[in-house]
Design a protein around this motif. Structure first.
Motif, PDB file in Angstrom:
ATOM      1  N   ILE A 141      18.790 -15.860  86.257  1.00  0.00           N
ATOM      2  CA  ILE A 141      17.414 -15.932  86.265  1.00  0.00           C
ATOM      3  C   ILE A 141      16.450 -16.261  85.113  1.00  0.00           C
ATOM      4  N   SER A 142      17.227 -17.010  84.273  1.00  0.00           N
ATOM      5  CA  SER A 142      16.465 -17.538  83.092  1.00  0.00           C
ATOM      6  C   SER A 142      15.215 -18.344  83.303  1.00  0.00           C
ATOM      7  N   LEU A 143      14.254 -18.074  82.450  1.00  0.00           N
ATOM      8  CA  LEU A 143      13.051 -18.721  82.746  1.00  0.00           C
ATOM      9  C   LEU A 143      12.934 -19.906  81.601  1.00  0.00           C
ATOM     10  N   LEU A 144      12.668 -21.090  82.170  1.00  0.00           N
ATOM     11  CA  LEU A 144      12.344 -22.351  81.448  1.00  0.00           C
ATOM     12  C   LEU A 144      10.957 -22.506  81.143  1.00  0.00           C
ATOM     13  N   ILE A 145      10.800 -22.706  79.878  1.00  0.00           N
ATOM     14  CA  ILE A 145       9.319 -23.227  79.389  1.00  0.00           C
ATOM     15  C   ILE A 145       9.418 -24.676  79.195  1.00  0.00           C
ATOM     16  N   THR A 146       8.640 -25.590  80.040  1.00  0.00           N
ATOM     17  CA  THR A 146       9.009 -26.802  79.983  1.00  0.00           C
ATOM     18  C   THR A 146       8.323 -27.712  78.558  1.00  0.00           C
ATOM     19  N   ASN A 147       6.975 -27.087  78.136  1.00  0.00           N
ATOM     20  CA  ASN A 147       6.475 -27.700  77.191  1.00  0.00           C
ATOM     21  C   ASN A 147       6.214 -26.633  76.056  1.00  0.00           C
ATOM     22  N   THR A 148       6.827 -26.282  75.093  1.00  0.00           N
ATOM     23  CA  THR A 148       6.481 -25.228  74.281  1.00  0.00           C
ATOM     24  C   THR A 148       5.491 -25.273  73.308  1.00  0.00           C
ATOM     25  N   THR A 149       4.615 -24.438  73.442  1.00  0.00           N
ATOM     26  CA  THR A 149       3.351 -24.109  72.236  1.00  0.00           C
ATOM     27  C   THR A 149       3.502 -23.029  71.506  1.00  0.00           C
ATOM     28  N   MET A 150       2.543 -22.739  70.763  1.00  0.00           N
ATOM     29  CA  MET A 150       2.636 -21.451  69.865  1.00  0.00           C
ATOM     30  C   MET A 150       2.254 -20.589  70.569  1.00  0.00           C
ATOM     31  N   VAL A 151       1.396 -20.562  71.777  1.00  0.00           N
ATOM     32  CA  VAL A 151       0.849 -19.754  72.730  1.00  0.00           C
ATOM     33  C   VAL A 151       2.007 -18.895  73.320  1.00  0.00           C
ATOM     34  N   ASP A 152       3.135 -19.541  73.556  1.00  0.00           N
ATOM     35  CA  ASP A 152       4.375 -19.097  73.952  1.00  0.00           C
ATOM     36  C   ASP A 152       5.192 -18.266  73.092  1.00  0.00           C
ATOM     37  N   SER A 153       4.888 -18.169  72.108  1.00  0.00           N
ATOM     38  CA  SER A 153       5.590 -17.030  71.202  1.00  0.00           C
ATOM     39  C   SER A 153       5.110 -15.713  71.568  1.00  0.00           C
ATOM     40  N   GLY A 154       6.163 -14.762  71.644  1.00  0.00           N
ATOM     41  CA  GLY A 154       6.052 -13.323  71.875  1.00  0.00           C
ATOM     42  C   GLY A 154       6.944 -12.751  72.704  1.00  0.00           C
ATOM     43  N   ASP A 155       6.586 -11.459  73.246  1.00  0.00           N
ATOM     44  CA  ASP A 155       7.475 -10.742  74.032  1.00  0.00           C
ATOM     45  C   ASP A 155       7.209 -10.869  75.506  1.00  0.00           C
ATOM     46  N   TYR A 156       8.453 -11.056  76.176  1.00  0.00           N
ATOM     47  CA  TYR A 156       8.525 -11.065  77.710  1.00  0.00           C
ATOM     48  C   TYR A 156       9.334  -9.976  78.633  1.00  0.00           C
ATOM     49  N   LYS A 157       8.975  -9.607  79.779  1.00  0.00           N
ATOM     50  CA  LYS A 157       9.329  -8.776  80.545  1.00  0.00           C
ATOM     51  C   LYS A 157       9.846  -9.342  81.884  1.00  0.00           C
ATOM     52  N   CYS A 158      11.008  -9.092  82.270  1.00  0.00           N
ATOM     53  CA  CYS A 158      11.658  -9.769  83.509  1.00  0.00           C
ATOM     54  C   CYS A 158      11.903  -8.357  84.416  1.00  0.00           C
ATOM     55  N   SER A 159      11.533  -8.312  85.605  1.00  0.00           N
ATOM     56  CA  SER A 159      11.818  -7.336  86.630  1.00  0.00           C
ATOM     57  C   SER A 159      12.675  -7.843  87.888  1.00  0.00           C
ATOM     58  N   VAL A 160      13.659  -7.466  88.304  1.00  0.00           N
ATOM     59  CA  VAL A 160      14.529  -7.899  89.370  1.00  0.00           C
ATOM     60  C   VAL A 160      14.834  -6.709  90.303  1.00  0.00           C
ATOM     61  N   PHE A 161      14.785  -7.021  91.598  1.00  0.00           N
ATOM     62  CA  PHE A 161      15.141  -6.223  92.609  1.00  0.00           C
ATOM     63  C   PHE A 161      15.869  -6.837  93.604  1.00  0.00           C
ATOM     64  N   THR A 162      17.231  -6.228  93.917  1.00  0.00           N
ATOM     65  CA  THR A 162      18.168  -6.612  94.580  1.00  0.00           C
ATOM     66  C   THR A 162      18.683  -5.728  95.691  1.00  0.00           C
ATOM     67  N   ASP A 163      19.390  -6.334  96.833  1.00  0.00           N
ATOM     68  CA  ASP A 163      19.714  -5.349  97.896  1.00  0.00           C
ATOM     69  C   ASP A 163      20.822  -4.239  97.263  1.00  0.00           C
ATOM     70  N   SER A 164      21.080  -4.269  96.057  1.00  0.00           N
ATOM     71  CA  SER A 164      22.149  -3.447  95.708  1.00  0.00           C
ATOM     72  C   SER A 164      21.377  -2.650  94.465  1.00  0.00           C
ATOM     73  N   GLY A 165      20.430  -2.599  94.400  1.00  0.00           N
ATOM     74  CA  GLY A 165      19.654  -1.826  93.127  1.00  0.00           C
ATOM     75  C   GLY A 165      18.759  -2.847  92.224  1.00  0.00           C
ATOM     76  N   ASP A 166      18.125  -2.428  91.306  1.00  0.00           N
ATOM     77  CA  ASP A 166      17.072  -2.984  90.698  1.00  0.00           C
ATOM     78  C   ASP A 166      17.117  -2.520  89.281  1.00  0.00           C
ATOM     79  N   ASP A 167      16.530  -3.634  88.291  1.00  0.00           N
ATOM     80  CA  ASP A 167      16.382  -3.250  86.869  1.00  0.00           C
ATOM     81  C   ASP A 167      14.890  -4.058  86.458  1.00  0.00           C
ATOM     82  N   GLU A 168      14.113  -3.102  86.075  1.00  0.00           N
ATOM     83  CA  GLU A 168      12.624  -3.489  85.825  1.00  0.00           C
ATOM     84  C   GLU A 168      12.261  -3.433  84.242  1.00  0.00           C
TER      85      GLU A 168
END
Length: 288
Positions: free
Chosen positions: A101-128
């Protein structure tokens, strides 16, 4: 789906999962720190890891956010992907059975610098609660160098100015002469943060009229001390070049003097030969 509805969707899944009892059989693993290059593509590397007993899990929801922003960057829900411009799944053929589920940033700028959070829900559990970060760097452009005055002579002092733009984090400009002797301690450098979040470096080196070398090199280094690029200014009419001209002139004078001496010796030799020949001729005439 409108990005404003992401929070409602998120709360909905939290309530549904809270009612269920049992162990979550999935975990999202992300690379803790990611480094991106300004103006290039960057990837936040995350993979869903199901338990061994889970066969072919199905992803129901993926939500990517940047911390500090209310709007989601990417949302997958009910088979559809909603995303902001410049963000997408790293794998173009991604589907709900793909655990990358990797996220691709197509044209990186200085604004993209920082912390990110990924939440995932599946039919067998989740991790948020999975988080990752991105640090953006930018390479400095080739430096430019100029002199004041533009036409350098040994009759007045000189100031050399060097600048390089487009880099991040803050780097350094350093000066070297033709013998690779460093003159940075005699210079003054300024670092200016421009509107695009990148640095502009400027440095001035003052030279006294009687101590100017034949060339100076301005080198730009990144924040880690790595050399990125350089520019060299060659200065005509300096002590070194004048000395070379004097040596050249001296060599030419020596060659001329040597030629004159050789010619003179030849002339003297010829005159002596003529005198000897005449003397022998006169002596022979008297004897007869």
């Amino acid at each position: 789906m409108n990005m404003a509805s992401v929070r409602i969707l998120f709360l909905f899944f939290i309530i549904i999962r809270a009612r269920s009892v049992g162990k979550s059989f999935v975990k999202v693993e992300c690379k803790t720190g990611n480094v991106g290059q300004y103006g290039q593509q960057s990837m936040l590397d995350c993979v869903v890891k199901p338990a061994e007993e889970i066969k072919e899990p199905k992803i129901l929801v993926v939500i990517w956010r940047k911390k500090g922003s209310e709007d989601a960057l990417l949302v997958f829900y009910k088979g559809e992907t909603t995303l902001q411009l410049g963000y997408k799944f790293a794998e173009s053929s991604w589907n709900d059975r793909n655990m990358n589920i990797s996220l691709l940033i197509t044209n990186t700028t200085m604004v993209d610098s920082g912390d990110y959070k990924c939440s995932v829900f599946t039919d067998s559990g989740d991790d948020e609660k999975t988080e990752t970060s991105l640090r953006v760097t930018a390479k400095y452009n080739k430096p430019t160098i100029r002199s004041i005055p533009e036409n350098i002579t040994r009759r007045e002092d000189v100031t050399l100015s060097c600048s390089s733009v487009g880099g991040y984090p803050e780097g350094q400009l350093r000066w070297f002469d033709e013998h690779n002797k460093e003159w940075t301690a005699s210079s003054e450098m300024e670092a200016e943060l421009t509107n695009d979040g990148l640095f502009k470096l400027s440095s001035k080196l003052s030279l006294l009229k009687n101590s100017i070398s034949s060339k100076y090199t301005c080198v730009v280094f990144n924040s880690s001390g790595g050399k990125e690029d350089e520019v060299t200014l060659e200065i005509p009419g300096t002590t070194t070049s004048e000395g070379q001209e004097r040596e050249k002139g001296s060599d030419q004078s020596s060659k001329i003097v040597a030629s004159v001496v050789v010619i003179g010796l030849l002339i003297v030799g010829l005159l002596l030969a003529l005198l000897i020949h005449r003397w022998w001729s006169q002596r022979g005439h008297v004897v007869v």
